[in-house]
Design a protein around this motif. Structure first.
Motif, PDB file in Angstrom:
ATOM      1  N   LEU A   1     105.365  61.263  47.587  1.00 15.28           N
ATOM      2  CA  LEU A   1     106.209  62.029  46.680  1.00 15.28           C
ATOM      3  C   LEU A   1     106.303  61.343  45.330  1.00 15.28           C
ATOM      4  CD1 LEU A   1     108.526  64.243  46.190  1.00 15.28           C
ATOM      5  CD2 LEU A   1     110.086  62.396  46.871  1.00 15.28           C
ATOM      6  N   LEU A   2     106.114  62.137  44.290  1.00 15.08           N
ATOM      7  CA  LEU A   2     106.390  61.728  42.914  1.00 15.08           C
ATOM      8  C   LEU A   2     107.332  62.755  42.306  1.00 15.08           C
ATOM      9  CD1 LEU A   2     102.736  60.949  41.751  1.00 15.08           C
ATOM     10  CD2 LEU A   2     104.503  59.238  42.217  1.00 15.08           C
ATOM     11  N   ARG A   3     108.088  62.337  41.318  1.00 20.89           N
ATOM     12  CA  ARG A   3     108.892  63.267  40.546  1.00 20.89           C
ATOM     13  C   ARG A   3     108.141  63.612  39.256  1.00 20.89           C
ATOM     14  NH1 ARG A   3     112.299  65.579  44.083  1.00 20.89           N
ATOM     15  NH2 ARG A   3     113.602  64.046  45.191  1.00 20.89           N
ATOM     16  N   PRO A   4     108.280  64.838  38.748  1.00 21.53           N
ATOM     17  CA  PRO A   4     107.529  65.243  37.549  1.00 21.53           C
ATOM     18  C   PRO A   4     107.736  64.338  36.345  1.00 21.53           C
ATOM     19  CG  PRO A   4     108.450  67.166  38.607  1.00 21.53           C
ATOM     20  CD  PRO A   4     109.028  65.969  39.320  1.00 21.53           C
ATOM     21  N   GLU A   5     108.914  63.693  36.245  1.00 17.99           N
ATOM     22  CA  GLU A   5     109.156  62.803  35.108  1.00 17.99           C
ATOM     23  C   GLU A   5     108.363  61.506  35.199  1.00 17.99           C
ATOM     24  OE1 GLU A   5     112.742  62.355  37.956  1.00 17.99           O
ATOM     25  OE2 GLU A   5     111.461  63.973  37.192  1.00 17.99           O
ATOM     26  N   GLN A   6     107.732  61.245  36.361  1.00 14.00           N
ATOM     27  CA  GLN A   6     106.892  60.052  36.490  1.00 14.00           C
ATOM     28  C   GLN A   6     105.494  60.249  35.915  1.00 14.00           C
ATOM     29  OE1 GLN A   6     108.209  59.374  40.965  1.00 14.00           O
ATOM     30  NE2 GLN A   6     107.078  57.587  40.244  1.00 14.00           N
ATOM     31  N   LEU A   7     105.141  61.471  35.557  1.00  9.50           N
ATOM     32  CA  LEU A   7     103.791  61.764  35.075  1.00  9.50           C
ATOM     33  C   LEU A   7     103.756  61.701  33.555  1.00  9.50           C
ATOM     34  CD1 LEU A   7     102.792  64.734  37.418  1.00  9.50           C
ATOM     35  CD2 LEU A   7     102.713  62.259  37.850  1.00  9.50           C
ATOM     36  N   ARG A   8     102.743  61.023  33.035  1.00 15.17           N
ATOM     37  CA  ARG A   8     102.543  60.910  31.594  1.00 15.17           C
ATOM     38  C   ARG A   8     101.232  61.599  31.228  1.00 15.17           C
ATOM     39  NH1 ARG A   8     106.930  59.660  32.434  1.00 15.17           N
ATOM     40  NH2 ARG A   8     108.097  57.773  31.856  1.00 15.17           N
ATOM     41  N   LEU A   9     101.282  62.376  30.146  1.00 18.83           N
ATOM     42  CA  LEU A   9     100.120  63.131  29.702  1.00 18.83           C
ATOM     43  C   LEU A   9      99.531  62.513  28.438  1.00 18.83           C
ATOM     44  CD1 LEU A   9     101.511  66.768  30.178  1.00 18.83           C
ATOM     45  CD2 LEU A   9     100.471  65.236  31.866  1.00 18.83           C
ATOM     46  N   GLY A  10      98.206  62.501  28.376  1.00 22.60           N
ATOM     47  CA  GLY A  10      97.527  61.945  27.210  1.00 22.60           C
ATOM     48  C   GLY A  10      96.249  62.710  26.926  1.00 22.60           C
ATOM     49  N   ALA A  11      95.510  62.209  25.951  1.00 21.62           N
ATOM     50  CA  ALA A  11      94.233  62.843  25.627  1.00 21.62           C
ATOM     51  C   ALA A  11      93.245  62.637  26.770  1.00 21.62           C
ATOM     52  CB  ALA A  11      93.682  62.252  24.331  1.00 21.62           C
ATOM     53  N   PRO A  12      92.329  63.569  26.974  1.00 24.24           N
ATOM     54  CA  PRO A  12      91.334  63.393  28.034  1.00 24.24           C
ATOM     55  C   PRO A  12      90.593  62.072  27.861  1.00 24.24           C
ATOM     56  CG  PRO A  12      91.233  65.608  27.141  1.00 24.24           C
ATOM     57  CD  PRO A  12      92.155  64.836  26.252  1.00 24.24           C
ATOM     58  N   GLY A  13      90.407  61.359  28.957  1.00 30.26           N
ATOM     59  CA  GLY A  13      89.711  60.080  28.915  1.00 30.26           C
ATOM     60  C   GLY A  13      90.609  58.905  28.625  1.00 30.26           C
ATOM     61  N   ALA A  14      91.916  59.152  28.400  1.00 26.44           N
ATOM     62  CA  ALA A  14      92.831  58.062  28.070  1.00 26.44           C
ATOM     63  C   ALA A  14      93.297  57.298  29.301  1.00 26.44           C
ATOM     64  CB  ALA A  14      94.045  58.611  27.304  1.00 26.44           C
ATOM     65  N   GLY A  15      92.818  57.692  30.465  1.00 24.81           N
ATOM     66  CA  GLY A  15      93.224  57.042  31.712  1.00 24.81           C
ATOM     67  C   GLY A  15      93.769  58.064  32.676  1.00 24.81           C
ATOM     68  N   GLY A  16      93.403  57.921  33.938  1.00 21.89           N
ATOM     69  CA  GLY A  16      93.858  58.879  34.934  1.00 21.89           C
ATOM     70  C   GLY A  16      92.981  60.111  34.964  1.00 21.89           C
ATOM     71  N   PRO A  17      93.119  60.936  36.012  1.00 21.45           N
ATOM     72  CA  PRO A  17      92.306  62.144  36.124  1.00 21.45           C
ATOM     73  C   PRO A  17      92.636  63.150  35.032  1.00 21.45           C
ATOM     74  CG  PRO A  17      94.014  62.139  37.779  1.00 21.45           C
ATOM     75  CD  PRO A  17      94.061  60.790  37.128  1.00 21.45           C
ATOM     76  N   THR A  18      91.714  64.067  34.797  1.00 21.60           N
ATOM     77  CA  THR A  18      91.912  65.115  33.798  1.00 21.60           C
ATOM     78  C   THR A  18      92.377  66.401  34.479  1.00 21.60           C
ATOM     79  OG1 THR A  18      90.248  64.193  32.322  1.00 21.60           O
ATOM     80  CG2 THR A  18      90.793  66.519  32.023  1.00 21.60           C
ATOM     81  N   ALA A  19      93.370  67.040  33.886  1.00 23.90           N
ATOM     82  CA  ALA A  19      93.883  68.312  34.396  1.00 23.90           C
ATOM     83  C   ALA A  19      93.949  69.308  33.248  1.00 23.90           C
ATOM     84  CB  ALA A  19      95.265  68.119  35.008  1.00 23.90           C
ATOM     85  N   ARG A  20      93.934  70.564  33.594  1.00 22.36           N
ATOM     86  CA  ARG A  20      94.036  71.616  32.579  1.00 22.36           C
ATOM     87  C   ARG A  20      95.456  72.183  32.555  1.00 22.36           C
ATOM     88  NH1 ARG A  20      89.047  75.205  31.344  1.00 22.36           N
ATOM     89  NH2 ARG A  20      88.642  73.152  30.446  1.00 22.36           N
ATOM     90  N   VAL A  21      95.966  72.392  31.344  1.00 22.82           N
ATOM     91  CA  VAL A  21      97.301  72.957  31.176  1.00 22.82           C
ATOM     92  C   VAL A  21      97.249  74.453  31.421  1.00 22.82           C
ATOM     93  CG1 VAL A  21      99.208  73.317  29.568  1.00 22.82           C
ATOM     94  CG2 VAL A  21      97.922  71.161  29.506  1.00 22.82           C
ATOM     95  N   ARG A  22      98.031  74.910  32.395  1.00 21.41           N
ATOM     96  CA  ARG A  22      98.092  76.335  32.724  1.00 21.41           C
ATOM     97  C   ARG A  22      99.283  77.030  32.085  1.00 21.41           C
ATOM     98  NH1 ARG A  22      93.164  77.607  33.424  1.00 21.41           N
ATOM     99  NH2 ARG A  22      92.137  76.665  35.259  1.00 21.41           N
ATOM    100  N   GLY A  23     100.241  76.266  31.604  1.00 23.15           N
ATOM    101  CA  GLY A  23     101.398  76.859  30.957  1.00 23.15           C
ATOM    102  C   GLY A  23     102.429  75.807  30.623  1.00 23.15           C
ATOM    103  N   VAL A  24     103.311  76.138  29.698  1.00 21.41           N
ATOM    104  CA  VAL A  24     104.376  75.230  29.285  1.00 21.41           C
ATOM    105  C   VAL A  24     105.691  75.999  29.268  1.00 21.41           C
ATOM    106  CG1 VAL A  24     105.263  73.723  27.466  1.00 21.41           C
ATOM    107  CG2 VAL A  24     102.796  73.859  27.860  1.00 21.41           C
ATOM    108  N   ASP A  25     106.678  75.499  29.997  1.00 18.46           N
ATOM    109  CA  ASP A  25     108.027  76.074  29.984  1.00 18.46           C
ATOM    110  C   ASP A  25     108.897  75.171  29.133  1.00 18.46           C
ATOM    111  OD1 ASP A  25     107.190  78.029  31.867  1.00 18.46           O
ATOM    112  OD2 ASP A  25     107.493  76.582  33.488  1.00 18.46           O
ATOM    113  N   PHE A  26     109.322  75.674  27.980  1.00 24.32           N
ATOM    114  CA  PHE A  26     110.035  74.858  26.994  1.00 24.32           C
ATOM    115  C   PHE A  26     111.539  75.013  27.176  1.00 24.32           C
ATOM    116  CE2 PHE A  26     111.789  74.298  22.635  1.00 24.32           C
ATOM    117  CZ  PHE A  26     111.412  72.981  22.449  1.00 24.32           C
TER     118      PHE A  26
END
Length: 354
Positions: free
Chosen positions: A272-297
């Motif tokens: 289990l992880l909580r969503p606030e534990q995830l950090r997003l960066g530019a592709p290739g900046a470390g970690g796997p790459t994922a595609r953004v499907r939507g943003v709830d602001f």
């Protein structure tokens, strides 16, 4: 000292079991939230405590006094309990002062000073005393209901989803006022809610009910950070659950190799992880790459919905500025440790996130 002690309580309606062996202790002066989905038994438990119904088996004690048990049932009006229902339940033909005074002993009902004191306690201007309930906002009505419940200085106050009909901003303001009033009065309280944020932000302890059983009782931080099982984890907050292979204290998952915050035997697990534990960066900046499907602001932050190339989706929580857009690719890294839950007798599942 426990102001409320529930021991081995069961309750069925016909052939349908609603509560099955519930044990609960509420410390004196504390606020305990009963949290669970609809149908889990929390309202039934509240009714049994209040004296509106009797348990099939088990006992209920208030301040060490047995009020329900074998051959013992103290009437609701003799339990010295204050009750705040969902809609406030104010008497429409009485003024605010009349409603509050209704909760006072008869000899004190004409004491305007006591009414003003109670209104001030719940954060209301005593000048509202002569208004009718329909002239108040929903939040003001709930505060009057609380003042009425606190008036006779009960040993226990029960709140049955008292904020469910309020809009978001009024709900937050009223919650805070209720917490402050309960604390100032020294009252012990039990709150029934299905709102996780409400339980975590208001209560000293949270009792999670599932299918008629109390599955975990803990302070809000412990409940959020160390849930007993995955069902509790996913119920009390947003979660990212990864299928993983645990080896030598590390979890090998779709989001990389993750440290664990407690021991777990080697083998298949879900972490289990909580969503606030995830950090997003530019592709290739470390970690796997994922595609953004939507943003709830949400203003102060945003939920970014992501999908890995292999198909699974999950969400990250990010600050409300410099957000990616739908269709962008981002790298995903994890901060902190994951909480493992061993999988016993399971068939291997492809790596992914749920």
């Amino acid at each position: 000292m426990s102001a409320l002690t529930v021991t081995c309580v069961t309750k069925s309606y016909g052939s349908t079991p609603v509560l099955t062996g519930v044990d609960l202790r509420v410390p004196e002066g504390g606020l305990t939230a009963l949290l669970g989905p609809s149908g889990c038994g929390k309202t039934t438990l509240l009714r049994l405590i209040a004296g509106f119904d009797d348990p099939d088996t088990g006992t209920i004690e208030l301040d060490g006094r047995l009020v329900a048990g074998p051959d013992r049932s103290v009437a609701a009006h003799r339990r010295h309990i204050g009750f705040v229902p969902q809609e406030g339940g104010l008497f429409p033909h009485l003024s605010v002062a009349g409603n509050v005074a209704f909760g006072l002993p008869r000899r004190q009902r004409r004491d305007g000073g006591r009414v003003g004191e109670l209104l001030g306690l719940v954060g209301l201007d005593p000048a509202l005393a002569q208004r009718s309930p329909h002239q108040l906002s929903g939040g003001q009505q709930q505060r009057v209901a609380l003042a009425r419940a606190l008036a006779p200085e009960p040993s226990l106050v029960l709140l049955d989803e008292p904020f469910s009909s309020l809009d978001a901003s009024l709900r937050e303001e009223t919650r805070q006022a209720v917490v402050e009033a309960l604390s100032a009065s020294g009252a012990t309280a039990v709150l029934v809610t299905h709102d996780q944020a409400e339980a975590l932000s208001m209560a000293d302890e949270v009792a999670v009910l599932r299918a008629g059983r109390l599955v975990q009782l803990a302070d809000p931080r412990t409940l959020y950070r160390s849930p007993r099982d995955l069902d509790v984890a996913t119920f009390v907050g947003e979660s990212v659950v990864l299928d993983a292979d645990v080896r030598d204290g590390l979890a090998y998952s779709a989001l990389g190799v993750l440290p664990l915050d407690r021991d777990c035997r080697d083998g298949l697990a879900r972490v289990l992880l909580r969503p606030e534990q995830l950090r997003l960066g530019a592709p290739g900046a470390g970690g796997p790459t994922a595609r953004v499907r939507g943003v709830d602001f949400f203003g102060h932050d945003a939920r970014v919905r992501l999908q890995l190339p292999s198909g699974p989706t999950f969400s990250a929580r990010s600050e409300g500025r410099d957000l990616p857009s739908a269709g962008d690719d981002v790298s995903v890294t994890v901060v902190g440790a994951a909480l493992p839950f061993p999988v016993t007798g399971a068939v291997p599942i492809p790596d992914g996130v749920r």
